[in-house]
Write a protein that holds these residues in place. Sequence first.
Motif, short mmCIF file in Angstrom:
data_model
loop_
_atom_site.label_atom_id
_atom_site.label_comp_id
_atom_site.label_asym_id
_atom_site.label_seq_id
_atom_site.Cartn_x
_atom_site.Cartn_y
_atom_site.Cartn_z
N GLN B 106 17.14 -34.79 35.26
CA GLN B 106 17.75 -35.16 33.99
C GLN B 106 18.96 -34.28 33.71
OE1 GLN B 106 15.78 -34.06 30.37
NE2 GLN B 106 14.30 -32.83 31.47
N TRP B 108 22.80 -32.88 34.40
CA TRP B 108 24.06 -33.43 34.89
C TRP B 108 24.41 -32.68 36.17
CZ3 TRP B 108 22.32 -34.20 30.18
CH2 TRP B 108 22.62 -35.41 29.58
N ASP B 110 26.88 -32.10 38.36
CA ASP B 110 28.02 -31.30 38.81
C ASP B 110 28.42 -30.18 37.86
OD1 ASP B 110 28.60 -32.64 41.25
OD2 ASP B 110 29.26 -34.34 40.05
N VAL B 111 27.73 -30.04 36.76
CA VAL B 111 28.13 -28.98 35.83
C VAL B 111 27.03 -27.92 35.76
CG1 VAL B 111 29.60 -30.45 34.40
CG2 VAL B 111 27.18 -30.28 33.89
N ASP B 115 25.67 -26.21 30.56
CA ASP B 115 26.41 -27.32 29.97
C ASP B 115 25.50 -28.51 29.67
OD1 ASP B 115 28.77 -25.99 29.97
OD2 ASP B 115 29.64 -27.00 31.71
N PRO B 151 25.83 -24.90 38.97
CA PRO B 151 25.75 -26.36 38.88
C PRO B 151 24.40 -26.84 39.43
CG PRO B 151 27.81 -25.72 39.88
CD PRO B 151 26.99 -24.47 39.77
N ARG B 153 23.50 -29.24 41.22
CA ARG B 153 23.42 -29.70 42.62
C ARG B 153 23.25 -28.55 43.59
NH1 ARG B 153 29.12 -28.96 44.39
NH2 ARG B 153 30.15 -28.93 42.38
#
Lengths: 262, 262
Positions: B106, B108, B110-111, B115, B151, B153
């Motif tokens: 859940q 994001w 790439d951030v 964030d 990040p 990922r």
Amino acid sequence: MRDGIFLYGHYVSVQIKSMMQYKKSFMLAVMGQFLTSFNTFLGMFFMFQRFSAVGGFTYSQVVLCFGIFLMAFTLAECVARGFDTFSSIVRKGEFDRVMVRPRGLVLQVLGSRFELSRIGRMLQAVVMFIYGMRTSGICWDMPRVMTVVFMVAGGAVLFFGIFLAGAALCFFTLESLEIVNIFTYGAREFGTYPVGVYGKHILRFCTFVVPYGLVQYYPLLFLLGKREEVWRMFAPLLAAVFVVPCYGLWRVGVRRYQSAGS
Amino acid sequence: MIMMNDICKSYHVAKRNAGFKEACRALFCREYETIKALDRVSFTIADGEMVGYIGPNGAGKSSTIKILSGILTPDGGACLVNGRTPWKERVDHVRDIGVVFGQRTQLWWDVPVIDSYDLLKDIYSISKETYKHNLEELTELLDLKELLKTPARQLSLGQRMRCEIGASLLHGPKLLFLDEPTIGLDAVSKLAVREFILRQNEEHGTTVILTTHDMQDIEALTRRIILIGKGRVLMDGSLEDIRRGGGNIDQTVARLYRDYDI
């Protein structure tokens, strides 16, 4: 409402931050976007090398028409990209996540994708608009300026409606439907020329079924001074009503999703 | 408090035999089979309970979680969670729950995680003080300090799961659904996650419903177990009830599955 807009802004800022992670990919996408619609422009350019007018419209007038239409389309695509790629959202199960958050579904899907790379195409649309504006010999008064604003806004809402309806269909098919692209990307191409030039039947379709004509052909005639009726100026606002049945279809789709699962 | 009463849910699944010819045939006349995912499922869970919801693959665990979290509407039966029907009052309902899908993120992608957390703060309209307090507490207990700047990922699976759990508790939900929270985690991460869930339950009285195939999760976390198979509740009892068979818990559960022929 204000809270919603603020939240949307926050979504967009996260999207932009993500995009900045992939600088080269972003630059290439911007360039690609510019080049694809430049293609359409070239086609039009060569056409006018041979013919001085198409359906009674001169080169500058068609450039103006295309510029405005492309601005509307790009604006809608930029914002409604989440609906354009909705089948992947459903398939990846992202929509389940959207459902367990205490916010409107449309707002969340809008916030899930924001395509800044469309700025390449927007730039081109603006350049064409400025060129058309200066060469088509329109005397710019207040009603004319308002007409352009209405055309862009109404067109954007119209395309938003089509994207929304296309997304709603994904609930039934799980696949994105190629046929929807006819009404979005296809329309972008055929909207290069005022839809009146395609003949009576097409114009009728573009008035009563999917009202492209209301945001393009009818107000354009007013803009170019070919017709003087004031209703033409407000025709694009009427086209915005198109979004109502699209939203209805979306609601039906959501209800189906809730009862059928994915 | 969760009350489920005679909840039924069935799906239509398209069936066809293997082979290209069959695929073509199915294009025109498709045979559907109705599968009962849930067949009169009833149970009651009190506030502050930790319940393990187990059963073999395809038993109806996810369907139950989806109904309880307001994603899915059942065909029949009644369900109340804290006095609300989840699928009818989705927005109010999901404000009070946290959901972790072990297989999906859940965050994001790439951030940096922080964030994502900031965005969740706005999505759930968490007040500044509550957010600060919850974030500090979660950071300490889940040891997120270093991870928050990374990040999503680039996190390992175990690190990401800690961040996921943090993300679903930021708004201080009374009820937490964990769908296979320890899947694919190494021993250290598993222990950390288990210990955290226990503490969350003890200190905040959070009701936890846990689906898992890892019997050690069940052993470590829950006192009550609901066993579901072929859409029916087969057993609702304590860990001791299952243990009565003696020996290794995995073997016991496998024998239970065989006994119930599920």
